[in-house]
Write a protein that holds these residues in place. Sequence first.
Motif, mmCIF file in Angstrom:
data_model
loop_
_atom_site.group_PDB
_atom_site.id
_atom_site.type_symbol
_atom_site.label_atom_id
_atom_site.label_comp_id
_atom_site.label_asym_id
_atom_site.label_seq_id
_atom_site.Cartn_x
_atom_site.Cartn_y
_atom_site.Cartn_z
ATOM 1 N N GLN A 58 0.826 -1.200 0.000
ATOM 2 C CA GLN A 58 0.000 0.000 0.000
ATOM 3 C C GLN A 58 0.867 1.260 0.000
ATOM 4 O O GLN A 58 0.610 2.197 -0.766
ATOM 5 N N THR A 59 1.902 1.267 0.821
ATOM 6 C CA THR A 59 2.815 2.420 0.874
ATOM 7 C C THR A 59 3.498 2.622 -0.466
ATOM 8 O O THR A 59 3.598 3.748 -0.969
ATOM 9 N N GLN A 61 2.432 1.679 -3.447
ATOM 10 C CA GLN A 61 1.436 2.151 -4.425
ATOM 11 C C GLN A 61 1.124 3.634 -4.220
ATOM 12 O O GLN A 61 1.008 4.375 -5.203
ATOM 13 N N GLN A 62 1.024 4.050 -2.980
ATOM 14 C CA GLN A 62 0.758 5.464 -2.709
ATOM 15 C C GLN A 62 1.915 6.337 -3.169
ATOM 16 O O GLN A 62 1.709 7.410 -3.730
ATOM 17 N N GLN A 63 3.137 5.851 -2.957
ATOM 18 C CA GLN A 63 4.312 6.604 -3.404
ATOM 19 C C GLN A 63 4.352 6.701 -4.926
ATOM 20 O O GLN A 63 4.644 7.747 -5.478
ATOM 21 N N GLY A 66 1.819 9.100 -6.333
ATOM 22 C CA GLY A 66 2.153 10.497 -6.074
ATOM 23 C C GLY A 66 3.233 11.044 -7.012
ATOM 24 O O GLY A 66 3.512 12.231 -7.005
#
Length: 67
Positions: A58-59, A61-63, A66
């Motif tokens: 999840q981290t 994918q969020q990075q 962004g």
Amino acid sequence: MPNNNKLLVPQARAAMEQFKYETAQELGIQIPQGGYMGDLPSRVNGSIGGLMVKKMIQTYQQQRAGQ
């Protein structure tokens, strides 16, 4: 029993241990004093590891989202 896990970034060992404890706490799992988890059922250890991987993905994918 020795820990045979080899980290790609050895400097991250303390952070990964903290991550493991935080994840276990989030699941309501009490890690034994001293940190030895060999006496816990594999299902319990697997749930900790599984949630850790889910959070890492999840981290990532969020990075990536962004960028």
